[in-house]
Each structure stands twice: as structure tokens, then as C-alpha cells.
Design an enzyme around this catalytic site. Structure first.
Site, PDB file in Angstrom:
ATOM      1  N   VAL A 102      40.239  -6.125   9.358  1.00 28.96           N
ATOM      2  CA  VAL A 102      40.408  -6.804  10.639  1.00 28.96           C
ATOM      3  C   VAL A 102      39.929  -8.232  10.467  1.00 28.96           C
ATOM      4  CG1 VAL A 102      39.772  -6.859  13.087  1.00 28.96           C
ATOM      5  CG2 VAL A 102      39.994  -4.656  11.910  1.00 28.96           C
ATOM      6  N   CYS A 103      40.665  -9.170  11.019  1.00 27.91           N
ATOM      7  CA  CYS A 103      40.269 -10.572  11.022  1.00 27.91           C
ATOM      8  C   CYS A 103      40.056 -11.053   9.582  1.00 27.91           C
ATOM      9  CB  CYS A 103      39.022 -10.745  11.900  1.00 27.91           C
ATOM     10  SG  CYS A 103      38.700 -12.429  12.464  1.00 27.91           S
ATOM     11  N   THR A 104      38.973 -11.785   9.319  1.00 29.53           N
ATOM     12  CA  THR A 104      38.760 -12.334   7.985  1.00 29.53           C
ATOM     13  C   THR A 104      38.219 -11.304   6.994  1.00 29.53           C
ATOM     14  OG1 THR A 104      36.600 -13.163   8.713  1.00 29.53           O
ATOM     15  CG2 THR A 104      38.462 -14.700   8.775  1.00 29.53           C
ATOM     16  N   GLY A 151      44.702  -6.312  10.468  1.00 29.74           N
ATOM     17  CA  GLY A 151      44.814  -6.824  11.820  1.00 29.74           C
ATOM     18  C   GLY A 151      44.446  -8.294  11.830  1.00 29.74           C
ATOM     19  N   ALA A 152      44.987  -9.034  12.780  1.00 33.24           N
ATOM     20  CA  ALA A 152      44.684 -10.469  12.886  1.00 33.24           C
ATOM     21  C   ALA A 152      43.284 -10.640  13.482  1.00 33.24           C
ATOM     22  CB  ALA A 152      45.768 -11.163  13.700  1.00 33.24           C
TER      23      ALA A 152
END
Length: 239
Positions: A102-104, A151-152
């Protein structure tokens, strides 16, 4: 499978808690799963916004995971050169069914050599950095490429987790979890993405984050140089 699906979420100092707790809420509501918060020790871990979370499992006691999930947050920068963490991810990925982020957190997977040749996403402010690690950046909320799902930014962790639950347990189970959580987003504004936010707001956000993003980029470049020097093979299965 005659045992609960083993899901491990990486917990680390300065994690963004919603990157972690959004997917956790989804996974923990899914039948026949066993969820773990994994870190080097069992001491409380402080998130980037001050919330402390207790690990439930250490790297040494963690079973073989079926699902690896790496969230993001400012602490991700340190993880990209943390041999203990990267080695743990590489070892687990060799037998895991799903390797996710997720994310970074996707940058951490990339630093471990686990996204080379895979499509992936990240937070909009840093998604371009994935290319430095051999991944193919895709600006979508959830991206699946074989057994990698990413996921972004931050809130997309819920979407990502529901997508994965649909894959492992079926649409009906994922829909039931979504209903239990009353996950029915109706945001009061349309500024949640650079694609919809007013340009001046996007520029202000970029300016505010510029110094931090430069620090993250430097860490990503160091990780990329290390990968190139070590010529790490693509770890994990490619189902």
C-alpha cells in the site's frame, strides 16, 4: 487449504497507520485467515502521526506467509537500506502466494528486488520512483500484475484489500466484508487525487512535500544502485 490463510502486514517505525490498519480491518474480517503484525521485536511501534501499535509476531517467529503486505509512510525510507527487513521480505516472498503493498510500501518491495518487471502503483507523489527499481509505474488506485497487488496512496489500502479478498475468497465474501464495514465513500470534496484536485492545490501540495520527496528519491536511487550492483534475481513466484 486446510489451514487459515497466513497474512502478514509489516509494522515499522513511522508507518502511516491507515496504510496498515485499513487493510488489516478488511483482512481480519475475512473468514479462515490468520493476521499478523510483523516487526523485528514486540515493542510498541509509533506511527508517523503518533499512534502506537503492538506487533504480534517477530521476523524470527513469523510462519511462512501466504500474503505479504508492506504499507508505506516516512519510515519506508529507512527500510530501503535495512538488510534485516529486506532479507525477511525476500525469504518470505519465495513461497508466498501474494506479494502486496500500500502506498510507498511498493518502494520497499522494489528495494527488495520484488517488483522488477511488474506493474505497480504507489502514492501519487512518488509513483515515478518505481521505475528506478525496475517496476512499471501505473497510475491506478489498485494494480494487479500476476501475484503482485499494490494500492496507491493511504486510503486505497481498503480498496486494495477488498480486491485481494475477492481473489482469495470470492466476490461474495469481499462484498460481505465491505458491507460490514459500511465502506461506501462519499467524500465531501473532489480533491483526493491530482486528477481531480484544482491545479493550484496540487502545486501547493507538491511544494510542501518537495524536500521530503527529494529525500525519498535519494533513498530510492541508492536502492536502485544497490540492486544493480547485486543483480538480484526476481524473487517470489510468478503465478
Amino acid at each position: 487449504m486446510n489451514r487459515p490463510l497466513q497474512i502478514g502486514l509489516l509494522l515499522f517505525p513511522d508507518v502511516t497507520q491507515l496504510d496498515l490498519t485499513g487493510p488489516w480491518e478488511v483482512f481480519a474480517r475475512t473468514p479462515d485467515t490468520s493476521c499478523h503484525l510483523v516487526w523485528k521485536d514486540l515493542q510498541p511501534v509509533r506511527s508517523d502521526r503518533g499512534l502506537s501499535v503492538l506487533p504480534t509476531m517477530t521476523f524470527d517467529t513469523c510462519p511462512q506467509l501466504d500474503v505479504i503486505c508492506v504499507p508505506g509512510g516516512p519510515g519506508q525510507i529507512a527500510l530501503m537500506s535495512d538488510d534485516v527487513t529486506l532479507n525477511f521480505l525476500q525469504k518470505q516472498a519465495a513461497q508466498a502466494q501474494w506479494i502486496t503493498s500500500v502506498c510507498t510500501g511498493s518502494l520497499v518491495l522494489g528495494a527488495a528486488g520484488l517488483l522488477k518487471g511488474y506493474r505497480a502503483t504507489s502514492h501519487w507523489s512518488s509513483i515515478d520512483q518505481l521505475a528506478l527499481l525496475g517496476a512499471d509505474p501505473v497510475s491506478q488506485r489498485v494494480v494487479r500484475d500476476r501475484n503482485r497487488i499494490s494500492g496507491a496512496g493511504v486510503t486505497s489500502g481498503i480498496d486494495f484489500a477488498l480486491t485481494l479478498v475477492a481473489e482469495i475468497a470470492g466476490d461474495a465474501v469481499a462484498k460481505a466484508v465491505q458491507l460490514q464495514m459500511e465502506y461506501d465513500p462519499q467524500p465531501p470534496f473532489t480533491s483526493g487525487s491530482p486528477k481531480t484536485a484544482p491545479p493550484q492545490e496540487v502545486e501547493q501540495a507538491k511544494a510542501k512535500m518537495a524536500a521530503f520527496i527529494a529525500t525519498r528519491r535519494a533513498a530510492t536511487m541508492r536502492a536502485a544502485q544497490r540492486l544493480q550492483a547485486e543483480q538480484l534475481p526476481d524473487a517470489g513466484n510468478t503465478q
